[in-house]
Every structure is written in C-alpha cells, then in structure tokens.
Motif scaffolding. Structure first.
Motif, PDB file in Angstrom:
ATOM      1  N   GLN A  10      32.273 -13.666  58.455  1.00 32.58           N
ATOM      2  CA  GLN A  10      31.576 -13.726  57.174  1.00 32.58           C
ATOM      3  C   GLN A  10      30.223 -14.352  57.454  1.00 32.58           C
ATOM      4  N   SER A  11      29.157 -13.638  57.119  1.00 30.27           N
ATOM      5  CA  SER A  11      27.828 -14.134  57.455  1.00 30.27           C
ATOM      6  C   SER A  11      26.862 -13.960  56.296  1.00 30.27           C
ATOM      7  N   VAL A  12      25.679 -14.552  56.489  1.00 30.50           N
ATOM      8  CA  VAL A  12      24.592 -14.383  55.529  1.00 30.50           C
ATOM      9  C   VAL A  12      23.427 -13.693  56.234  1.00 30.50           C
ATOM     10  N   LEU A  13      22.676 -12.949  55.459  1.00 33.13           N
ATOM     11  CA  LEU A  13      21.406 -12.366  55.872  1.00 33.13           C
ATOM     12  C   LEU A  13      20.407 -12.895  54.860  1.00 33.13           C
ATOM     13  N   VAL A  14      19.383 -13.610  55.326  1.00 40.14           N
ATOM     14  CA  VAL A  14      18.393 -14.193  54.422  1.00 40.14           C
ATOM     15  C   VAL A  14      17.052 -13.532  54.686  1.00 40.14           C
ATOM     16  N   VAL A  15      16.594 -12.739  53.712  1.00 34.57           N
ATOM     17  CA  VAL A  15      15.288 -12.091  53.803  1.00 34.57           C
ATOM     18  C   VAL A  15      14.261 -13.106  53.302  1.00 34.57           C
ATOM     19  N   ILE A  16      13.532 -13.701  54.248  1.00 33.10           N
ATOM     20  CA  ILE A  16      12.507 -14.689  53.905  1.00 33.10           C
ATOM     21  C   ILE A  16      11.210 -13.924  53.657  1.00 33.10           C
ATOM     22  N   HIS A  17      10.604 -14.202  52.500  1.00 33.80           N
ATOM     23  CA  HIS A  17       9.404 -13.453  52.126  1.00 33.80           C
ATOM     24  C   HIS A  17       8.394 -14.330  51.404  1.00 33.80           C
ATOM     25  N   SER A  18       7.154 -13.902  51.456  1.00 34.82           N
ATOM     26  CA  SER A  18       6.078 -14.576  50.736  1.00 34.82           C
ATOM     27  C   SER A  18       6.004 -13.996  49.320  1.00 34.82           C
ATOM     28  N   LEU A  75      15.891 -19.647  46.573  1.00 35.78           N
ATOM     29  CA  LEU A  75      16.966 -18.960  47.297  1.00 35.78           C
ATOM     30  C   LEU A  75      17.801 -18.210  46.268  1.00 35.78           C
ATOM     31  N   VAL A  76      17.852 -16.881  46.402  1.00 36.46           N
ATOM     32  CA  VAL A  76      18.535 -16.050  45.416  1.00 36.46           C
ATOM     33  C   VAL A  76      19.598 -15.190  46.101  1.00 36.46           C
ATOM     34  N   ASP A  77      20.819 -15.280  45.581  1.00 33.73           N
ATOM     35  CA  ASP A  77      21.904 -14.415  46.042  1.00 33.73           C
ATOM     36  C   ASP A  77      21.669 -13.049  45.409  1.00 33.73           C
ATOM     37  N   TRP A  78      21.430 -12.051  46.225  1.00 33.19           N
ATOM     38  CA  TRP A  78      21.159 -10.706  45.715  1.00 33.19           C
ATOM     39  C   TRP A  78      22.425  -9.993  45.262  1.00 33.19           C
ATOM     40  N   GLY A  79      23.591 -10.596  45.515  1.00 31.02           N
ATOM     41  CA  GLY A  79      24.840  -9.981  45.091  1.00 31.02           C
ATOM     42  C   GLY A  79      25.205  -8.748  45.900  1.00 31.02           C
ATOM     43  N   LEU A  80      24.615  -8.606  47.071  1.00 35.88           N
ATOM     44  CA  LEU A  80      24.904  -7.462  47.937  1.00 35.88           C
ATOM     45  C   LEU A  80      25.818  -7.885  49.067  1.00 35.88           C
ATOM     46  N   ARG A  81      26.765  -7.024  49.396  1.00 38.88           N
ATOM     47  CA  ARG A  81      27.683  -7.277  50.499  1.00 38.88           C
ATOM     48  C   ARG A  81      27.663  -6.055  51.410  1.00 38.88           C
ATOM     49  N   ASN A  82      27.499  -6.280  52.674  1.00 35.32           N
ATOM     50  CA  ASN A  82      27.569  -5.205  53.656  1.00 35.32           C
ATOM     51  C   ASN A  82      28.749  -5.483  54.568  1.00 35.32           C
ATOM     52  N   VAL A  83      29.612  -4.510  54.720  1.00 35.52           N
ATOM     53  CA  VAL A  83      30.695  -4.619  55.692  1.00 35.52           C
ATOM     54  C   VAL A  83      30.332  -3.654  56.806  1.00 35.52           C
ATOM     55  N   TYR A  84      30.231  -4.193  58.001  1.00 33.99           N
ATOM     56  CA  TYR A  84      29.829  -3.341  59.116  1.00 33.99           C
ATOM     57  C   TYR A  84      30.625  -3.674  60.362  1.00 33.99           C
ATOM     58  N   GLU A  85      30.640  -2.702  61.261  1.00 26.62           N
ATOM     59  CA  GLU A  85      31.317  -2.885  62.537  1.00 26.62           C
ATOM     60  C   GLU A  85      30.457  -3.799  63.408  1.00 26.62           C
ATOM     61  N   VAL A  98      39.189  -8.628  65.787  1.00 22.76           N
ATOM     62  CA  VAL A  98      38.190  -8.609  64.717  1.00 22.76           C
ATOM     63  C   VAL A  98      37.091  -7.626  65.103  1.00 22.76           C
ATOM     64  N   THR A  99      36.878  -6.638  64.249  1.00 21.16           N
ATOM     65  CA  THR A  99      35.885  -5.605  64.550  1.00 21.16           C
ATOM     66  C   THR A  99      34.810  -5.471  63.468  1.00 21.16           C
ATOM     67  N   HIS A 100      35.047  -6.073  62.292  1.00 23.63           N
ATOM     68  CA  HIS A 100      34.096  -5.928  61.188  1.00 23.63           C
ATOM     69  C   HIS A 100      33.690  -7.289  60.623  1.00 23.63           C
ATOM     70  N   ASN A 101      32.491  -7.328  60.085  1.00 19.25           N
ATOM     71  CA  ASN A 101      31.930  -8.532  59.490  1.00 19.25           C
ATOM     72  C   ASN A 101      31.490  -8.209  58.064  1.00 19.25           C
ATOM     73  N   THR A 102      31.601  -9.188  57.178  1.00 16.24           N
ATOM     74  CA  THR A 102      31.060  -9.058  55.828  1.00 16.24           C
ATOM     75  C   THR A 102      29.814  -9.926  55.744  1.00 16.24           C
ATOM     76  N   GLU A 103      28.696  -9.273  55.459  1.00 13.10           N
ATOM     77  CA  GLU A 103      27.386  -9.927  55.396  1.00 13.10           C
ATOM     78  C   GLU A 103      26.970 -10.040  53.931  1.00 13.10           C
ATOM     79  N   HIS A 104      26.552 -11.232  53.512  1.00 10.24           N
ATOM     80  CA  HIS A 104      26.126 -11.513  52.145  1.00 10.24           C
ATOM     81  C   HIS A 104      24.606 -11.667  52.168  1.00 10.24           C
TER      82      HIS A 104
END
Length: 162
Positions: A10-18, A75-85, A98-104
């Motif tokens: 279970q991980s996070v992806l944080v799009v840092i932007h100006s 910091l805003v949770d975009w409410g998106l979840r990606n499940v990927y290999e 374990v072959t898949h991860n859920t990214e928030h």
C-alpha cells in the motif's frame, strides 16, 4: 544482521506542484533515467495515508508539510486508487507471493521556490516541468496519468483561484 521486513503493498503517490501547475519530478538513484513523483509505502499497516505522505515527502524532498510555507491544507487526497502489478525487479522487497500494490494519489501545492533537499540514496536530481511535459517524462504509467489529472484536482486546494 537483521533483514528488513517486507514492504507493505500500500503506497502513496504525491504529485507536488506549484500554483502555476509546474510539477516536481525526481530521478531515481537505482534506475537513472526513471523520473517520478514522490512515492512510498506505508511503514506499518495502521499508518494513516496522510502520515505516509508527510513522511515520504520530507524524506525524499526535505519539504515539511504542515509548515508555514506548506500548510496541511495544501495536501489533498485526490480519492484515486491505482492497483498495479509490481515490477519484477522490485518484487523481492515484498512478502513472497505479493505481486500487486495499491497506490493512493495525493496532490501537494508548494511555492515554486520551495527549497528541495534530495535523499541521495533515493534520487539523483530533480526538475520542475509544466504538467504535460512532466507526464511525458514519468516512467510509471500511473504516475503519468495522475500528473495529467492535475488541472482537475489542483482547484481543490483551499485558496486556489478557480
């Protein structure tokens, strides 16, 4: 000699932007030429995702979420979840089978002149790019897709002109 415990898938992806929608990308130290946003796994199953974001952003960029320059509301949770290999090259970090991860996916607005301090064991360099160019540079399809959604989600930051 103790072995590290397996990574939690279970991980996070944080799009840092100006505010102008320039995106901060980091080049991986273990894979030169692979550019990405801040990513990282939970350290404990009960670690809140927001805490994972705060920790990973601080570790990878030196940016302190919750400071005067970067308030928690940025910091805003975009409410998106990606499940990927999980890429085979990195599967050894996880428990057997374990072959898949859920990214928030989260977004973090910061002033463009925010000082960046990279973790040298993780990243070689950073670059600020306009969001479309940043999406083209991302090696991960889910990261590129998230960056392409930035204009839609950036307006969710309080005080952001819409």
């Amino acid at each position: 000699m103790s072995e590290r415990p397996p990574k939690i898938p279970q991980s996070v992806l944080v799009v840092i932007h100006s505010p102008a929608l320039e995106v901060l990308l980091l080049e991986r130290a273990d894979r030169p030429g692979y550019w990405q946003s801040v990513t990282g796994s939970k350290e404990r199953l009960d670690e809140p995702l927001v805490q994972t974001c705060i920790r990973e952003v601080a570790e990878e960029t030196g940016i302190v979420i919750g400071s005067e320059a970067v308030p928690m509301t940025n910091l805003v949770d975009w409410g998106l979840r990606n499940v990927y290999e999980i890429y085979p090259v990195w599967r050894h970090r996880y428990a057997a089978g374990v072959t898949h991860n859920t990214e928030h996916v989260f977004g973090l607005r910061v002033p463009r002149d925010t000082p960046i301090r990279l973790a040298p064991r993780e990243h070689l360099q950073y670059v600020w790019l306009p969001w479309r160019e940043a999406a083209d540079r991302c090696f991960s399809p889910s990261n590129a897709e998230a960056v392409l959604m930035l204009p839609r989600f950036a307006s969710r930051v309080p005080g952001e002109g819409a």
